[in-house]
Write a protein that holds these residues in place. Structure first.
Motif, short mmCIF file in Angstrom:
data_model
loop_
_atom_site.label_atom_id
_atom_site.label_comp_id
_atom_site.label_asym_id
_atom_site.label_seq_id
_atom_site.Cartn_x
_atom_site.Cartn_y
_atom_site.Cartn_z
N ALA A 1 0.81 -1.22 0.00
CA ALA A 1 0.00 0.00 0.00
C ALA A 1 0.84 1.26 0.00
O ALA A 1 0.47 2.25 -0.62
CB ALA A 1 -0.93 -0.01 1.20
N MET A 2 1.99 1.25 0.70
CA MET A 2 2.76 2.48 0.82
C MET A 2 3.22 2.99 -0.54
O MET A 2 3.30 4.18 -0.79
CB MET A 2 3.95 2.24 1.75
N LEU A 3 3.50 2.05 -1.46
CA LEU A 3 3.92 2.47 -2.79
C LEU A 3 2.78 3.18 -3.52
O LEU A 3 2.99 4.20 -4.16
CB LEU A 3 4.36 1.25 -3.59
N TRP A 4 1.57 2.62 -3.39
CA TRP A 4 0.43 3.29 -4.04
C TRP A 4 0.19 4.65 -3.42
O TRP A 4 -0.24 5.58 -4.10
CB TRP A 4 -0.82 2.42 -3.98
N ASN A 5 0.44 4.75 -2.11
CA ASN A 5 0.38 6.08 -1.50
C ASN A 5 1.34 7.02 -2.22
O ASN A 5 1.00 8.16 -2.51
CB ASN A 5 0.80 6.00 -0.03
N GLY A 6 2.54 6.51 -2.49
CA GLY A 6 3.53 7.33 -3.18
C GLY A 6 3.04 7.74 -4.56
O GLY A 6 3.17 8.89 -4.97
N VAL A 7 2.45 6.78 -5.28
CA VAL A 7 1.95 7.09 -6.63
C VAL A 7 0.85 8.15 -6.55
O VAL A 7 0.84 9.10 -7.32
CB VAL A 7 1.42 5.80 -7.30
#
Lengths: 102, 483, 498
Positions: free
Chosen positions: B321-327
């Motif tokens: 999830a943290m990566l999608w937060n970044g995106v």
């Protein structure tokens, strides 16, 4: 081969035909027609696939979709035609021009 | 008085601009007032929606009491909220800008279309069935085409026509995919589809078609061919909303589909998307560096920045999830920064009468506020701290390095360096000695400040990440639990 | 919330807020701008003074602000950061006075002082940074804030210099970013810790850590002007004199050197860095930089370029002191951070005075200038003796400790490097002094401005005299309490006492 499958294949065929025409033809009217042919292909497919169950009554949802889709396509075509006329007036031919103004 | 928790904020977000659009159309004299008031009300509504979402969690609403699968369902989670907030923030600045930008005749056309576009965008971000997404996407596209053509002129009309053909092709391809999926699973609801989907050739064909259609609209390399012309030839506020919001709208649909439908199926597809994204970064940045016209430079920069969004896909499976937060964060900061850049570029163009970069020095020096806006937005685009772009890029780079995707990491870093090269190519002109000439015309303050405020917001985003991530987690859009 | 939280924030705000206001000021508001500048600088001095007092008495100053769910922006005042903060704030005040005099009547002053204040903000911020990400944020801010200062004159040469500067520093920043993120994925923390936070990491990651160290030093070495990454520095000399003074004595090069200190001591830790075998190569790089910079300086006729190459050489002393990895050398290196700052800023102020008052830019034009501008050249002379390392000026103290430190760690050959550098320093500086004091002027000055009975404007004359006196004082009184030397010994204890 049942009818639904036949219609579906025809639908996909129309779609591909339209796509081909859209790419190869430079004239804007032909491009707009090609888009319309593609749209008809999709609608044909939707109608054909509405008969997905064994019951005699077809599924109503795709029909609703097609009606909505037709409305959208009409609006898009109207916009495209108006725009085409304006473009043709600017470019002195009904084709897209590559050069910029300067 | 209805207690504010019972106000249907979600529905208001769609109905308000829709009604206002009609009002503007029927009553052109009131267009500007209606536009401004509606924008302010929309801001309030997004605030109310956020508050509601935070209190009650996931938002779900069946329009007219008709439940899915037959009726239309509205659906809102943290990701929808982020997109709505992004639309409102950019929308406020564009409204402020457009108030002074258009003459009376253009304004009569602009305001109804702009409000219609807002209604369509809000509806898109609150939709959760793939057919409804098609309708809203098409509405967004048609309104946008009309807006591009608004000022007339050869470049704009050609750009609009090209954009129209691309957008129709994209949405028809998408619709074909929808038809196939409906045939296989008998539903268009995303949640139901996610439960039923399996690995079959028809599904692959459907997802391929839908994906291709959306990627065309998102202008992922090599499907970006239509973007520079359309984005560069439109009037400044339209360019801003095209680059900031429209590209994100189709990306948002793609992301939604990916999260619930594609991701479990395709690891190789993810890698392909990542590679295309990497090429987009390099190609877009390189082209931006080569441009001699300011607006084209900014447009190619968008091609590159879209690449960053796709680089995340191969990393997502392991990073969570943290990566999608970044995106999402990258998407938000790009929207603000790019809108600021286009508005600033519009000011420079209006002041100087042209946008040839090599002759910009006079305009750049006479409009310090616009130049500052361009530079600050540039900081976020480069991904240099402190800025929202930096936060997003940090998370992406962290995931890439952790998983050993060195090629992608290197591309992201090189992309940042190229971005700094093309941004400083413009900003550098602020420091030359131009010959002083009397002022030909001045730019209204509102137009300069609209750009600067957006740019400042994109910098301030560098400090708000934990708070935004908490909101994003509502309804768990990315799976894997709230951050 | 109490003062221990507010004080670091106020120290940052005392230059950030005046800077932002100054940007918005109209060009003609000279008085308001000057007042803001000076008030900010004085306020910062006072705040730093309070913080020094507090830290000396064991007070703990720290602010934390979440940037990402697990990463925070940390501002913390420890003994090492205060060394740099104090240097920056004192020299900011002096340089502000100088810049006000220097730029009198020139265009775009609001822009200049705005970015000038941002530069100081960034410098103080990176000095106070409590972890690597905070350091990176201010490091990049410094890059962005100095670029407009280098470009300030707007000539073709300054555009070129600005471009070169950006190329070097943006690339350096990118390397730093990659290294920091990589480090973070391995260690899970970026918090500066005395004696480092990496020794617990599994041995299989040691090769990766070596690469990270190289990347970090390369990223920082760009600003610290380690050979072969020094190319931007001589080019940047086209900037106005106060900028050169600020870049060379305080902000940019010192930011790089300070970063190297942090990385070696508080990220890797001296012992762990020695274990990895990375300090040895760093010593060699520093030694090469020292000798190379001095050699190049010998052949420059442009006074500021000669000073720039001298900086390349002198800043490497700091790196050398750190890389030798012994306590005595560390004292020498860190104290040189302050000493070199005081001496080099004096020299740049003097060079600026010569250019501004007499139009002298070249060493070959300096014959007899000592008689026309005795005060300026007296300050210059003090700076020169400090650079050569002659007692009792501050530079002697640094070199003494560096030499002793090298002997302590059995690296006697470095004495030769230091001696060679001193000889070269003498070779490129003493002829200037000789020409200035003992030669007859060869003709009228290139562009003389008349200041009546004074040799130049007060605002230009006072700063170099003050900094020269400071350089003398910290050398003469080195063993007294509260000198930089005493403070550095306080810092070093923390690193080396087990």
């Amino acid at each position: 081969m049942n009818t639904a499958l036949l219609y579906s294949l025809v639908g996909i065929g129309l779609f591909s035909l339209g796509l081909y025409a859209l790419i190869v033809h430079a004239h804007l009217l032909r491009k707009i027609l090609a888009i319309n042919v593609m749209g008809s292909g999709v609608f044909l497919l939707l109608i054909a696939l509405a008969k997905r169950t064994a019951t005699p009554l077809p599924d109503a949802v795709p029909h609703a979709m097609v009606i909505t889709g037709i409305v959208v396509t009409v609006a898009a075509t109207a916009l495209a035609l108006t725009l085409m006329v304006r473009v043709a007036m600017e470019n002195h031919r009904a084709e897209l021009s590559d050069q910029s103004q300067e | 008085m209805v207690p504010s928790s019972e106000i249907p904020w979600g529905a208001l977000l769609i109905l308000l601009p829709l009604a206002a659009a009609i009002l503007c159309f029927v009553w052109p004299k009131l267009a500007v007032v209606t536009g401004v008031v509606t924008m302010l009300l929309l801001t309030l509504a997004v605030g109310g929606f956020a508050w509601q979402l935070q209190r009650e969690g996931l938002y779900q609403h069946a329009v007219g009491g008709w439940e899915t699968p037959l009726g239309i369902g509205l659906y809102g989670d943290g990701l929808s909220l982020l997109m709505l907030a992004m639309t409102v923030l950019v929308g406020l600045a564009i409204t402020l800008y457009a108030r002074s930008y258009f003459n009376q005749k253009q304004a009569r056309v602009f305001w109804p279309l702009w409000l219609l576009l807002l209604a369509a965008l809000n509806a898109l971000f609150l939709s959760a069935d793939i057919f409804n997404l098609y309708i809203t996407l098409e509405m967004v596209g048609l309104a946008a085409v009309a807006l591009v053509a608004l000022k007339g002129g050869r470049d704009a009309l050609n750009g609009a026509m090209r954009y129209l053909l691309a957008t129709l092709l994209g949405s028809l391809t998408y619709l074909l995919g929808v038809a196939l999926l409906y045939h296989s699973y008998g539903t268009v609801d995303l949640v139901l589809l996610a439960e039923r989907i399996d690995n079959s050739p028809v599904v692959w064909a459907a997802l391929g078609l839908m994906g291709a259609g959306l990627l065309l609209k998102t202008a992922l390399f090599p499907l970006h061919f239509w973007l520079p012309a359309a984005h560069a030839s439109a009037p400044a506020p339209i360019s801003a909303l095209l680059s900031a919001l429209l590209v994100k709208a189709s990306f948002y649909i793609f992301l939604r589909l990916w999260l619930v439908l594609f991701a479990p199926l395709g690891g190789d597809v993810a890698l392909l998307l990542g590679l295309l994204g990497a090429v987009a970064i390099l190609w877009g940045s390189w082209q931006a560096l080569r441009q001699t016209r300011l607006k084209l430079l900014v447009a190619y920069s968008t091609v590159a920045q879209i690449g960053y969004l796709f680089v995340a896909f191969p990393l997502a499976a392991a990073a969570g999830a943290m990566l999608w937060n970044g995106v999402s964060y990258l998407m938000l900061s790009h929207a603000l920064a790019k809108a600021a850049m286009f508005l600033a570029a519009g000011n420079l163009l209006l002041f100087g009468g042209h946008d040839r970069i090599a002759e910009l020095d006079r305009a750049v020096q006479r409009l310090p506020i616009s130049t500052a806006a361009f530079a600050l937005a540039g900081v976020s685009i480069m991904g240099v701290p402190p800025s929202g772009g930096f936060i997003g890029k940090w998370l992406l780079l962290e995931a890439a390095i952790e998983q050993g995707y060195w090629l992608l990491a290197a591309v992201m870093v090189v992309g940042g360096l190229l971005a700094s090269a093309y941004i400083f190519k413009v900003v550098g002109y602020a420091f030359t000695r131009s010959t002083a000439t009397p002022e030909p015309q001045s730019i209204p303050m509102g137009m300069e400040w609209a750009a600067l405020l957006l740019a400042i917001a994109s910098i301030l985003l560098g400090f708000t990440a934990p708070w935004v991530f908490a909101l994003l987690g509502i309804g768990d859009p990315f799976g894997g639990g709230a951050p | 919330m109490n003062e221990s939280v507010w004080l670091p924030l106020l120290v940052i705000a005392s230059s950030l807020i005046p800077g932002v206001i100054i940007f918005a000021l109209a060009e003609r508001r000279v008085k308001l701008r000057t007042t803001l500048n000076l008030c900010g600088a004085l306020l910062k001095m006072a705040l730093v003074g309070a913080m020094l007092w507090g830290v000396y008495h064991g007070q703990h100053y720290e602010v934390r602000l979440a940037l990402l769910p697990q990463l925070e922006l940390v501002l913390r005042a420890d003994a090492l950061s205060l060394l740099f903060v104090t240097l920056s704030s004192v020299l900011w005040l002096v340089t502000t006075v100088y810049a006000i005099g220097y730029l009198e009547g020139s265009p775009n002053r609001s822009r200049f002082f705005g970015f000038f204040s941002l530069c100081v903000t960034a410098t103080v911020g990176l000095a106070l940074a409590g972890n690597l990400i905070t350091f990176l944020i201010f490091y990049e801010l410094l890059t962005l804030a100095t670029y407009p200062l280098i470009m300030h004159r707007g000539t073709e040469a300054s555009r070129r210099a600005g471009k070169i500067y950006l190329r070097y520093t943006m690339a350096g920043g990118a390397l730093l970013l990659v290294a920091i993120i990589w480090l973070y994925t391995l260690s899970g923390t970026l918090e500066f810790t005395p004696q480092g936070f990496l020794d617990g990491i599994d041995e299989q990651h040691h090769p990766a850590l070596i690469i990270i160290f190289v990347l970090l030093i390369a990223g920082l070495g760009v600003k610290a002007a380690l050979v072969p990454l020094h190319g931007w520095l001589p080019e940047a000399m086209v900037a106005p004199a106060p900028v050169s003074a600020l870049l060379h004595a305080v902000a940019v090069v010192k930011a790089g050197a300070f970063g190297i200190i942090r990385v070696v001591y508080d990220v890797f830790g001296v012992d762990f860095a020695t274990l990895l075998g990375v300090t040895g190569p760093l010593v060699i790089v520093a030694a090469i930089t020292i000798v190379y910079g001095s050699l190049r300086a010998l052949f420059q006729d442009d006074l500021k370029r000669r000073l720039a190459y001298s900086t390349v050489s002198q800043v490497a002393y700091i790196t050398l002191g750190v890389a030798i990895a012994g306590p005595i050398a560390a004292v020498g290196g860190m104290v040189h951070l302050v000493h070199q700052g005081l001496m080099k800023i004096t020299l740049f102020f003097c060079a600026g005075n010569l250019a501004e008052t007499l139009g002298i830019h070249k060493v070959s034009e300096m014959n007899g200038v000592g008689r026309r501008m005795p005060w300026t050249m007296a300050a210059f002379t003090v700076g020169v003796f400090g650079m050569i390392g002659a007692p009792p000026v501050a530079g002697f103290i640094s070199k003494w400790y560096l030499g002793m430190g090298a002997l302590e760690m059995d690296q006697g050959w470095l004495i030769l490097v230091l001696a060679a550098s001193s000889l070269l320093n003498a070779a490129y500086f003493l002829p200037i002094l000789y020409a200035a004091w003992f030669c007859e002027p060869s003709g009228p000055w290139p562009e003389e401005r008349n200041f009546g009975r004074k040799e130049t404007a007060w605002a230009l004359l006072l700063p170099p005299v003050v900094t020269a006196l400071l350089a003398l004082a910290v050398g003469l009184l080195a063993l007294a309490p509260f000198t930089p030397l005493a403070w550095v010994e306080f810092v070093v204890q923390r690193e080396f006492v087990p």
